[in-house]
Each structure stands twice: as structure tokens, then as C-alpha cells.
Scaffold this active site. Structure first.
Site, mmCIF file in Angstrom:
data_model
loop_
_atom_site.group_PDB
_atom_site.id
_atom_site.type_symbol
_atom_site.label_atom_id
_atom_site.label_comp_id
_atom_site.label_asym_id
_atom_site.label_seq_id
_atom_site.Cartn_x
_atom_site.Cartn_y
_atom_site.Cartn_z
ATOM 1 N N ASP A 155 -1.740 30.066 -22.422
ATOM 2 C CA ASP A 155 -0.588 30.104 -23.321
ATOM 3 C C ASP A 155 -0.340 28.745 -23.964
ATOM 4 O O ASP A 155 -0.173 28.626 -25.187
ATOM 5 C CB ASP A 155 0.656 30.550 -22.540
ATOM 6 C CG ASP A 155 1.899 30.441 -23.386
ATOM 7 O OD1 ASP A 155 2.355 29.302 -23.632
ATOM 8 O OD2 ASP A 155 2.395 31.474 -23.853
ATOM 9 N N HIS B 24 2.182 14.803 -23.564
ATOM 10 C CA HIS B 24 2.904 14.946 -24.838
ATOM 11 C C HIS B 24 3.926 13.826 -24.936
ATOM 12 O O HIS B 24 4.703 13.614 -24.000
ATOM 13 C CB HIS B 24 3.619 16.301 -24.906
ATOM 14 C CG HIS B 24 2.689 17.457 -25.116
ATOM 15 N ND1 HIS B 24 2.037 17.670 -26.315
ATOM 16 C CD2 HIS B 24 2.269 18.438 -24.285
ATOM 17 C CE1 HIS B 24 1.281 18.749 -26.221
ATOM 18 N NE2 HIS B 24 1.403 19.227 -25.001
ATOM 19 N N ASP C 180 7.080 34.602 -27.157
ATOM 20 C CA ASP C 180 7.948 33.936 -28.141
ATOM 21 C C ASP C 180 7.590 34.435 -29.534
ATOM 22 O O ASP C 180 7.055 35.532 -29.692
ATOM 23 C CB ASP C 180 7.730 32.428 -28.030
ATOM 24 C CG ASP C 180 6.346 32.052 -28.533
ATOM 25 O OD1 ASP C 180 6.128 30.900 -28.869
ATOM 26 O OD2 ASP C 180 5.490 32.944 -28.593
ATOM 27 N N ASP D 37 -0.318 25.352 -28.759
ATOM 28 C CA ASP D 37 -0.776 24.111 -29.424
ATOM 29 C C ASP D 37 -1.714 24.443 -30.589
ATOM 30 O O ASP D 37 -1.686 23.799 -31.632
ATOM 31 C CB ASP D 37 -1.472 23.192 -28.415
ATOM 32 C CG ASP D 37 -0.494 22.626 -27.385
ATOM 33 O OD1 ASP D 37 -0.941 22.226 -26.299
ATOM 34 O OD2 ASP D 37 0.734 22.621 -27.650
#
Ligand SMILES: Nc1nc2c(c(CN[C@H]3C=C[C@H](O)[C@@H]3O)cn2[C@@H]2O[C@H](COP(=O)(O)O)[C@@H](O)[C@H]2O)c(=O)[nH]1
Length: 367
Positions: free
Chosen positions: A339, A78, A270, A344
Site C-alpha cells: 500500500d 520521509h 482511501d 507513493d
């Protein structure tokens, strides 16, 4: 309770071990997150798992993860993530996961809080990473715990400058973020000679032990909440777990990232994962919860609905993981990589404007 009535939780634990659900090696630490998630799932009425949906999702997720080559190495790829595998990167990731929460906004995409960095505007999680990188480029030692303790140098105004937005919306919960830095600086000074590397070393190669150390020593990582009548709080520990996972992924399971029990880390509860699991047909909401989420109504932190959303998502990803392993016994996958893939994926769905349901709205420091 009379003497001959055993504690129901003890009975459940005994039953679990007798069924051999999760053989635990006595001297290896456990976080208790998965057990708590299963308890909430067993006692949920507003969130349910669709088993057919989970089975189908397992096949799709596995195929796409293979195709996209999901492995720990993908983390460093990333563009904003640190590339070096050193103590400075450990400090960066610790700072990042100390503040890795609540980026959502009710403003339009043009007006929502954003960080301008490297000629791009970054929102959400990436706004945090961009702000930290920008501060370091500007010579602000934002990842140094000595700085966090320095009341002259590290002030709320300095933090406002670090997270200054290129829109007129400020980053949410700035004062709470400031308090997290102060607290973490004090604890690192008191217990770990000011170094997050020493914190990792104290876990002696156990991911679960590191999660437990974070929850024990740092109030701002202690993401655990009461659920209905249960005596023990439910441990979700999202930022503690994602910190361990980010270190493991960044260091590709070597050096600081060498955890023998990384597979004990669950998905990170989350506000994005429940959304993508719902969109994929794995998680279903009761009509009142569905209405509240679609209306973007605030769902209070620690409320019954919020606990069901977060804990059932953890259990859902665990069942998807088990289904993948059943379909592909040699799959080199764990809840962390699944996850990362799901996060993503929801970001791709979001940028394609294909979200069929919003994420839930809870404002908190936990995620
Ligand atoms: N469960 C889970 N939650 C994650 C991430 C990440 C980023 N991880 C990167 C590293 C490797 C992966 O490949 C990802 O690229 C951020 N978040 C959480 O989402 C929320 C931000 O959402 P939005 O405002 O839309 O950006 C906020 O609570 C944040 O803590 C993840 O991976 N898993």
C-alpha cells in the site's frame, strides 16, 4: 427462515473455513475487513478486478519495491515524518491519523489549500504533517490530548490557525477535524489515562486488536458502512488501520510497533489507491461509474459505488499480495508495504502530470 435453512452468511463462513481460505486461530482477534471486502467484491457490478492486470502488476510492484528497498524503515525517511521513537512520536502519529482524511481540492494547483513550512508549500497528506510540525514549532501542543479537551485553549479558531493556508482556500472539513480532536480527547481521558501509548498497550501486541479497540471506542475511527442487504456493516476502518501501520513502520516492528499479526492489516481504502489500481489496469469501472469519476462528480459517502471502489481496492491489493507471494515465496512483503508503495507511486504519477483518470470525489472524515 425455517429451522433447517442455515444462515447464508454462516454457510459462507463455514465454506471458507472448510476451504481453509483463512485459518484463524480462535483466540487471536480478527478485524473482519478482508471478509467484508471480499463480500462486496463478490456482489459488485460497477467495479471489477482484471486478473491479468493484477498478475502483471504483482510482478512490476515486486520488482520496483525491491529496487526501491521498501521496508518499514522507509517511513521515517520521509522528511516531515517524526524521527524519534518515543511517546511524543506516538502522540504525533495518533493525532495525524485522527485527521488523516479528505485533502483533495477542485481548485488549481496554485490555488488549492496548502501549508507553507520549511520554505516549501505542502499539499494533500503532507499538508497535514507539515501543519502539525509547524504548530509544534510554534509551541502549540496540538498532539497533546489534554489540549484537545481544553475548551479555553483549544478552540476552532486555534485549529484554523494551525491549518492556516498560504492560499485563500481553507483546509476542508475543519469543523469535523475539530470534533475528532474533542472526541478523541474525551475517550483517551475516560479510558486510556489521556495517553495513546496506553491504547496501544491495551492491544497486547495485536494489530487486529488495536484496530478493533479504535473502532469500538472512537466513533471517528468507526469507518463501517452498510452495503446492500447485508445484515452486518462492512468494516473498512481505513484510519484505524493506517494508524497501526504507521506505528509499526515508524517503530520498525519494535517497542510500540511490535505487532505479531501486522499481516492482518489490509491496504487503506482511501481515494488514491482505487485510482492507481485503475491506472495500473487492475481495477475496471463500469461505463456509468467511469463517466462519473472522469467528470469528477461527487460520489456520496457510504453509497454503493463508493463502497465498491473502496472494498474492491482492498480485495485487489490482497490478490496482488497473494500473487507476489506465489511468485516469490520468501518475499518479506505485506499489504501495508504494498500500500505504501502504491500511494507513493500515484503521487509520483500525479507530480509527473501522468494521471490518466482522476481519483474519485467523496468528501468524508473516513479517508
Ligand atoms: N492508502 C494510503 N493512503 C494514504 C497514504 C498516505 C501517506 N502515507 C505515507 C507513509 C508511508 C507511505 O510511504 C506514504 O508516504 C496518505 N494516504 C491517504 O491518501 C489521501 C491523501 O492523498 P493526497 O491528497 O493525494 O495526499 C488521504 O485519504 C490520506 O489518508 C498511504 O500510505 N496509503
Amino acid at each position: 427462515m425455517s429451522d433447517d435453512e442455515a444462515d447464508p452468511e454462516l454457510l459462507a463462513l463455514l465454506r471458507q473455513h472448510l476451504q481453509g481460505k483463512r485459518r484463524t486461530n480462535d483466540d487471536e482477534p480478527e478485524t473482519g475487513v478482508l471478509d467484508g471486502a471480499e463480500y462486496v467484491y463478490d456482489n459488485s457490478i460497477d467495479v471489477a478486478l482484471d486478473m491479468r492486470g493484477c498478475k502483471n502488476a504483482a510482478a512490476t510492484i515486486y520488482a520496483q519495491m525491491q529496487e526501491k528497498g521498501y521496508s518499514p524503515a522507509k517511513w521515517s525517511a520521509h522528511e516531515l515524518h517524526p524521527k524519534t521513537k518515543d511517546d511524543a512520536t506516538v502522540a504525533f502519529i495518533f493525532t495525524m491519523d485522527l485527521l488523516n482524511f479528505s485533502f483533495w481540492s477542485e481548485r488549481s494547483s496554485a490555488e488549492r489549500f496548502a501549508i507553507s513550512y520549511r520554505d516549501q508549500q505542502w499539499t494533500g497528506y503532507w499538508s497535514l504533517v507539515a501543519a502539525l510540525q509547524r504548530a509544534l514549532d510554534e509551541g502549540i501542543p496540538i498532539t497533546d490530548s489534554h489540549f484537545w479537551q481544553d475548551e479555553e485553549e483549544c478552540t476552532l479558531d486555534v485549529l484554523k490557525h494551525v491549518f492556516r493556508s498560504c492560499t485563500d482556500e481553507e483546509m476542508p472539513l475543519l469543523e469535523e477535524r475539530f470534533a475528532c480532536l474533542r472526541e478523541a480527547g474525551t475517550v483517551l481521558y475516560q479510558k486510556y489515562e489521556c495517553s495513546p501509548v496506553n491504547l496501544i498497550k491495551a492491544a497486547k501486541g495485536s494489530a487486529a486488536a488495536l484496530v478493533n479497540l479504535l473502532a469500538r471506542d472512537f466513533a471517528c475511527f468507526r469507518d463501517e458502512h452498510r452495503f446492500e442487504g447485508r445484515r452486518k456493516p462492512i468494516r473498512l476502518l481505513k484510519r484505524a488501520q493506517i494508524f497501526v501501520a504507521d506505528i509499526w513502520a515508524c517503530f520498525e516492528g519494535e517497542g510500540c510497533g511490535a505487532f505479531r499479526d501486522i499481516d492482518k492489516i489490509t491496504m487503506f481504502a482511501d481515494y488514491r489507491l482505487p485510482q492507481v489500481l485503475n491506472i495500473m489496469g487492475c481495477l475496471a469501472y463500469s461505463p456509468p461509474l467511469d463517466v462519473a469519476v472522469r467528470a469528477k462528480r461527487n460520489i456520496a459517502s457510504g453509497s454503493n459505488w463508493e463502497m465498491q471502489l473502496r472494498a474492491c481496492s482492498i480485495w485487489c491489493v490482497e490478490l496482488i499480495r497473494r500473487e507476489i507471494v506465489k511468485q516469490h515465496p520468501d518475499a518479506k512483503l505485506n499489504a501495508v508495504l504494498i500500500d505504501f508503495f502504491l500511494y507513493d507511486t500515484i503521487k509520483e504519477i500525479e507530480s509527473a502530470g501522468q494521471e490518466t483518470i482522476p481519483h474519485h470525489r467523496t468528501r468524508s472524515i473516513w479517508y
